[in-house]
Write a protein that holds these residues in place. Sequence first.
Motif, PDB file in Angstrom:
ATOM      1  N   ILE A   1       0.674  -1.205  -0.005  1.00  0.00           N
ATOM      2  CA  ILE A   1      -0.030   0.206   0.061  1.00  0.00           C
ATOM      3  C   ILE A   1       0.922   1.168  -0.015  1.00  0.00           C
ATOM      4  N   GLY A   2       0.778   2.241  -1.183  1.00  0.00           N
ATOM      5  CA  GLY A   2       1.695   3.259  -1.144  1.00  0.00           C
ATOM      6  C   GLY A   2       0.987   4.314  -1.849  1.00  0.00           C
ATOM      7  N   HIS A   3       1.598   5.424  -1.999  1.00  0.00           N
ATOM      8  CA  HIS A   3       1.061   6.662  -2.652  1.00  0.00           C
ATOM      9  C   HIS A   3       1.353   6.644  -3.975  1.00  0.00           C
ATOM     10  N   ARG A   4       0.396   6.813  -4.826  1.00  0.00           N
ATOM     11  CA  ARG A   4       0.702   6.660  -6.105  1.00  0.00           C
ATOM     12  C   ARG A   4       1.605   5.500  -6.651  1.00  0.00           C
ATOM     13  N   LEU A   5       1.300   4.424  -6.184  1.00  0.00           N
ATOM     14  CA  LEU A   5       2.213   3.290  -6.347  1.00  0.00           C
ATOM     15  C   LEU A   5       2.125   2.882  -7.950  1.00  0.00           C
ATOM     16  N   ASP A   6       3.192   2.488  -8.520  1.00  0.00           N
ATOM     17  CA  ASP A   6       3.232   1.892  -9.916  1.00  0.00           C
ATOM     18  C   ASP A   6       3.366   0.540  -9.971  1.00  0.00           C
TER      19      ASP A   6
ATOM     20  N   GLY B   1      15.015 -11.191  -8.767  1.00  0.00           N
ATOM     21  CA  GLY B   1      14.654 -12.560  -9.098  1.00  0.00           C
ATOM     22  C   GLY B   1      13.561 -13.244  -8.374  1.00  0.00           C
ATOM     23  N   VAL B   2      12.653 -12.419  -7.832  1.00  0.00           N
ATOM     24  CA  VAL B   2      11.576 -12.889  -6.824  1.00  0.00           C
ATOM     25  C   VAL B   2      10.623 -13.670  -7.899  1.00  0.00           C
ATOM     26  N   LEU B   3      10.046 -14.825  -7.520  1.00  0.00           N
ATOM     27  CA  LEU B   3       8.761 -15.436  -8.207  1.00  0.00           C
ATOM     28  C   LEU B   3       7.516 -14.824  -7.658  1.00  0.00           C
ATOM     29  N   ALA B   4       6.999 -14.099  -8.386  1.00  0.00           N
ATOM     30  CA  ALA B   4       5.525 -13.448  -7.749  1.00  0.00           C
ATOM     31  C   ALA B   4       4.171 -13.407  -8.784  1.00  0.00           C
ATOM     32  N   HIS B   5       3.274 -13.016  -8.087  1.00  0.00           N
ATOM     33  CA  HIS B   5       1.815 -12.770  -8.955  1.00  0.00           C
ATOM     34  C   HIS B   5       1.407 -11.434  -8.047  1.00  0.00           C
ATOM     35  N   MET B   6       1.053 -10.713  -9.173  1.00  0.00           N
ATOM     36  CA  MET B   6       0.771  -9.391  -8.609  1.00  0.00           C
ATOM     37  C   MET B   6      -0.758  -9.031  -9.320  1.00  0.00           C
ATOM     38  N   GLU B   7      -1.789  -8.594  -8.434  1.00  0.00           N
ATOM     39  CA  GLU B   7      -2.972  -8.045  -8.993  1.00  0.00           C
ATOM     40  C   GLU B   7      -3.514  -7.050  -8.207  1.00  0.00           C
ATOM     41  N   TRP B   8      -4.348  -6.143  -9.266  1.00  0.00           N
ATOM     42  CA  TRP B   8      -4.912  -4.844  -8.428  1.00  0.00           C
ATOM     43  C   TRP B   8      -5.994  -4.451  -9.396  1.00  0.00           C
ATOM     44  N   PHE B   9      -6.832  -3.413  -8.957  1.00  0.00           N
ATOM     45  CA  PHE B   9      -7.904  -2.887  -9.517  1.00  0.00           C
ATOM     46  C   PHE B   9      -7.176  -1.550 -10.426  1.00  0.00           C
ATOM     47  N   GLU B  10      -7.779  -1.408 -11.581  1.00  0.00           N
ATOM     48  CA  GLU B  10      -7.255  -0.238 -12.477  1.00  0.00           C
ATOM     49  C   GLU B  10      -7.659   1.022 -11.754  1.00  0.00           C
TER      50      GLU B  10
ATOM     51  N   HIS C   1      -2.634   1.811  -6.139  1.00  0.00           N
ATOM     52  CA  HIS C   1      -1.962   2.053  -4.935  1.00  0.00           C
ATOM     53  C   HIS C   1      -2.172   0.922  -3.991  1.00  0.00           C
ATOM     54  N   LEU C   2      -3.180   0.069  -4.350  1.00  0.00           N
ATOM     55  CA  LEU C   2      -3.114  -1.239  -3.521  1.00  0.00           C
ATOM     56  C   LEU C   2      -3.035  -2.530  -4.280  1.00  0.00           C
ATOM     57  N   LEU C   3      -1.878  -3.000  -4.135  1.00  0.00           N
ATOM     58  CA  LEU C   3      -1.250  -3.984  -4.771  1.00  0.00           C
ATOM     59  C   LEU C   3      -1.513  -5.355  -3.970  1.00  0.00           C
ATOM     60  N   GLY C   4      -2.007  -6.266  -4.640  1.00  0.00           N
ATOM     61  CA  GLY C   4      -2.144  -7.674  -3.854  1.00  0.00           C
ATOM     62  C   GLY C   4      -1.152  -8.723  -4.512  1.00  0.00           C
ATOM     63  N   LEU C   5      -0.135  -9.262  -3.510  1.00  0.00           N
ATOM     64  CA  LEU C   5       0.901 -10.210  -3.767  1.00  0.00           C
ATOM     65  C   LEU C   5       0.739 -11.754  -3.518  1.00  0.00           C
TER      66      LEU C   5
ATOM     67  N   LEU D   1      11.887   1.253  -0.170  1.00  0.00           N
ATOM     68  CA  LEU D   1      11.893   1.681  -1.368  1.00  0.00           C
ATOM     69  C   LEU D   1      11.073   2.477  -1.942  1.00  0.00           C
ATOM     70  N   PHE D   2       9.482   2.036  -1.740  1.00  0.00           N
ATOM     71  CA  PHE D   2       8.471   2.800  -2.205  1.00  0.00           C
ATOM     72  C   PHE D   2       7.749   3.581  -1.044  1.00  0.00           C
ATOM     73  N   GLU D   3       8.263   3.681   0.103  1.00  0.00           N
ATOM     74  CA  GLU D   3       7.434   4.604   1.060  1.00  0.00           C
ATOM     75  C   GLU D   3       6.098   4.036   1.424  1.00  0.00           C
ATOM     76  N   ALA D   4       6.106   2.711   1.734  1.00  0.00           N
ATOM     77  CA  ALA D   4       4.837   1.764   1.568  1.00  0.00           C
ATOM     78  C   ALA D   4       4.626   1.361   2.813  1.00  0.00           C
TER      79      ALA D   4
END
Length: 424
Positions: A32-37, A49-58, A62-66, A106-109
Amino acid sequence: MEEESASKGERIGERGVRMGAHQWTRIEGMVIGHRLDPEGVAAELRDRGVLAHMEWFESSPHLLGLTLAVSTDPDAGGAVALVPKGAAQPQPGPSTADLAEELATLFEAEVRLGLSAADHLPEGESPLAESYPGEEDEDATGASRLVEIGRTPASSVPLLAALEGVNLADRELPEGHRALIAQLPPDKLGWNFGELPLVTLSVTDGDFQAFLVTDDHIEHVVTHNWGMENLLVTGAVPATTLPQEVLDLVGDGPELALIAQAVPGADREAFVATTGLKGDAAVVEAVAALGLPVEVASFLLGRTDLEEVEGFEIHRARGISNAIGRSVDIMLTDREKVVHPVFDAYQALSIDRPWIVRSAAAVEAAIGAGLMVLSIRAPRPRKWWAVAGGVVGGLMVVDSVAEIFLAKYVQRKDRERMESESDL
């Protein structure tokens, strides 16, 4: 291969899966962060090298699920799965606590990865209050259209319609399953009625989701939302160089396979393939993959009214007494279908030995009346057991009357059925 993929999803979620020399399980997290990209977060994960799946609403990047994979090995417990350059199997990397701290800094999150958390949001600021242009849809109604697939008896559908206060339509499916469709108002979220497992597809204001309920624990519900943006980060290597079992450690495939596995005749591979689809195409393809008629997709998309869906029988919400009558009609007329053994026994008593039903109802009514009298005569203030006894007594009296009326109704319908058969 399909069964192996589906069961693999269970192992990942429940006990983990062994791959090479390591045991892996998946964990959920969020950033969770401000104006997260999201692309910026993905680039950092890829560099590590992290194996991950990301999801978010368009509307809320700023709310990213991992979703991450972590090791459950005794010597590397909690280590995040990495896929370095040139590798084809995951390897243990940093702990979830270290990775969460790095990303938060890194992301101030605020970052949560499983049980690990780190918060480097600027003090006094909350990204949860952020809004974006076009985030609110003026046409949103909150109403939803859904199809539920499970082992719901045909005779229970009229009662369900009456209890929920909504019109339903149903259609028989293979292996004793039944599909129910309904349009729900905003104040209703659906139901879990019938023998588990239950699969539900729903569309609410264009948001298409699937649910698989396997038990009473809400945390065990398997879900998928086609309205979310998603991105698979395959470590430091291209996805095409990794076997499917590695991608399934964090991807949506196992969840979608489990949902399809609960529907007889479903095409699991086709259902899993819908993960990359959006909008109407996702609804049409998902419905087809589950073996449902195309009319169901048309209904979910709002193109067809409930009464116009071909192959489905409509059941309107017309009150409990009416629903009981319709349910009994279904059980009496559908003799070729499997009928609940309890009702079979009750029907035999009502028709062949009606005096047993009348005697039992009379005894029940007498006991109920006695409890009510004791409750009324109890000295004031009445104790809780006296009040409870009065309530139970009243219910017993009402139930005894209902038993008599139901027995008479069953007898009348049986006479009508016999007369109809004799006229043929």
